[in-house]
Design an enzyme around this catalytic site. Structure first.
Site, mmCIF file in Angstrom:
data_model
loop_
_atom_site.group_PDB
_atom_site.id
_atom_site.type_symbol
_atom_site.label_atom_id
_atom_site.label_comp_id
_atom_site.label_asym_id
_atom_site.label_seq_id
_atom_site.Cartn_x
_atom_site.Cartn_y
_atom_site.Cartn_z
ATOM 1 N N TRP A 193 0.812 -1.225 0.000
ATOM 2 C CA TRP A 193 0.000 0.000 0.000
ATOM 3 C C TRP A 193 0.847 1.277 0.000
ATOM 4 O O TRP A 193 0.424 2.287 -0.550
ATOM 5 C CB TRP A 193 -0.978 0.035 1.186
ATOM 6 C CG TRP A 193 -1.897 1.225 1.144
ATOM 7 C CD1 TRP A 193 -3.076 1.329 0.463
ATOM 8 C CD2 TRP A 193 -1.701 2.491 1.785
ATOM 9 N NE1 TRP A 193 -3.615 2.578 0.636
ATOM 10 C CE2 TRP A 193 -2.784 3.308 1.453
ATOM 11 C CE3 TRP A 193 -0.699 3.009 2.615
ATOM 12 C CZ2 TRP A 193 -2.914 4.608 1.911
ATOM 13 C CZ3 TRP A 193 -0.820 4.314 3.061
ATOM 14 C CH2 TRP A 193 -1.912 5.095 2.726
ATOM 15 N N ASP A 194 2.026 1.253 0.570
ATOM 16 C CA ASP A 194 2.824 2.476 0.688
ATOM 17 C C ASP A 194 4.250 2.228 0.194
ATOM 18 O O ASP A 194 5.225 2.642 0.820
ATOM 19 C CB ASP A 194 2.844 2.933 2.150
ATOM 20 C CG ASP A 194 3.249 4.405 2.306
ATOM 21 O OD1 ASP A 194 3.082 5.169 1.335
ATOM 22 O OD2 ASP A 194 3.723 4.775 3.390
ATOM 23 N N LEU A 195 4.379 1.569 -0.957
ATOM 24 C CA LEU A 195 5.682 1.155 -1.461
ATOM 25 C C LEU A 195 6.328 2.306 -2.241
ATOM 26 O O LEU A 195 6.163 2.438 -3.445
ATOM 27 C CB LEU A 195 5.538 -0.077 -2.351
ATOM 28 C CG LEU A 195 6.855 -0.748 -2.771
ATOM 29 C CD1 LEU A 195 7.624 -1.260 -1.565
ATOM 30 C CD2 LEU A 195 6.594 -1.877 -3.758
ATOM 31 N N ASN A 199 10.582 3.726 1.845
ATOM 32 C CA ASN A 199 10.239 2.466 2.500
ATOM 33 C C ASN A 199 10.989 1.269 1.939
ATOM 34 O O ASN A 199 10.572 0.120 2.115
ATOM 35 C CB ASN A 199 8.730 2.227 2.416
ATOM 36 C CG ASN A 199 7.979 3.003 3.484
ATOM 37 O OD1 ASN A 199 8.560 3.433 4.468
ATOM 38 N ND2 ASN A 199 6.682 3.204 3.275
#
Length: 299
Positions: A193-195, A199
């Site tokens: 979801w937050d790649l 990260n």
């Protein structure tokens, strides 16, 4: 112990209103897990947008990072996701407490993909990592993209009218319509979801490892927006932001093999998600960057 732990200003700013009790309890929580997991604090505390990170050393001398975060839909499946993906792709969970979403993680190097000077190289690496993550089925208990997208479509009719510009309201409705086309087949892969570039961190056992997932079960096409939207300054530096966005998007598709039309539809959903969030928080105009991405990919 409480005198040792100083809560970073960013964490206080982000959580003083919505999670003040959690903030107030952090010093005691650090003391608790240092004791329970037999750790020694090994440096100054760090902070993400939503977590306190404490460098520690385990009893056997292994360096690690103690991560404390509030319990919510995003954090409660983090350990499960990291243990479900291939160990060679993600940071290792050494200990966890599901009741509080507290994690003891492998310590990585203080370098992310955002530190690579060449954003094309960084995007290539990010896409290659995504090809590994996106083939893994989501385990039971992970939030479902189908539910989140369905709620977005249910909320949109009440939120979109709060935008003051008729053209932006029309754009938001087009985004909702585009996502609605693919909602009947929402997918079942384990999504990060937050790649984005921050990260993915350098490591000793692998060149790069993924951190900080907000797990979802869904279509990998939903994963592309963070890679497109982050490192915005690199897009601007090309002199043609829209073409640079398309180039970055195409690179992600070429490497991952994600089908273009589905990727575009789910990217429309990601843009809409941000529009709804910002508008709920009081904004009455869509951010210029979001409109630029929409124009570059979906016009």
């Amino acid at each position: 112990m409480q005198d040792v732990i100083e809560i970073p200003a960013r964490l206080i700013r982000n959580h003083s209103e919505k999670a003040s009790d959690w903030l107030d309890g952090l010093p005691m929580d650090v003391e608790r897990y240092v004791g329970e997991w037999d750790l020694t604090i090994d440096g100054d505390v760090l902070s993400g947008e939503a977590s306190l990170i404490v460098p520690v050393v385990r009893r056997d001398g292994t360096p690690a990072m103690l991560k404390l975060q509030s319990v919510n839909d995003e954090s409660e499946s983090e350990a499960l996701a990291l243990r479900t993906w291939n160990h060679d792709d993600v940071v290792e969970v050494l200990e966890d407490d599901p009741a509080t979403s507290t994690l003891l993680l492998e310590r990585l190097q203080p370098k992310t993909l955002d530190d690579l000077p060449d954003d094309i190289e960084a995007t290539q690496i990010l896409a290659e990592i995504l090809t590994h993550l996106m083939v893994v089925p989501a385990p039971p208990g992970v939030r479902r993209l189908a539910d989140i997208a369905g709620q977005m479509l249910a909320d949109a009719p009440a939120i979109i009218p709060l935008l003051v510009d008729p053209a932006e309201r029309a754009l938001s409705r087009r985004l909702a319509d585009r996502m609605a086309e693919v909602l009947p087949e929402p997918g079942d892969r384990l999504l990060h979801w937050d790649l984005h570039y921050y990260n993915v961190m350098a490591a000793d056992r692998q060149p790069w490892l993924v951190i900080d997932p907000k797990p979802l079960a869904g279509d990998p096409g939903f994963e592309l927006m963070p890679a497109v939207w982050n490192r915005w300054q690199d897009l601007v530096a090309t002199g043609d932001v829209r073409q640079a966005i398309r180039n970055r998007f195409d690179l992600m598709l070429d490497v991952t093999g994600i089908e273009r039309d589905r990727a575009l539809a789910w990217t429309a959903g990601r843009i809409l998600q941000n529009v709804l969030w910002f508008t709920e928080d009081g904004d009455t105009r869509i951010e210029d960057e979001l409109k630029t991405v929409a124009d570059a990919l979906l016009a």
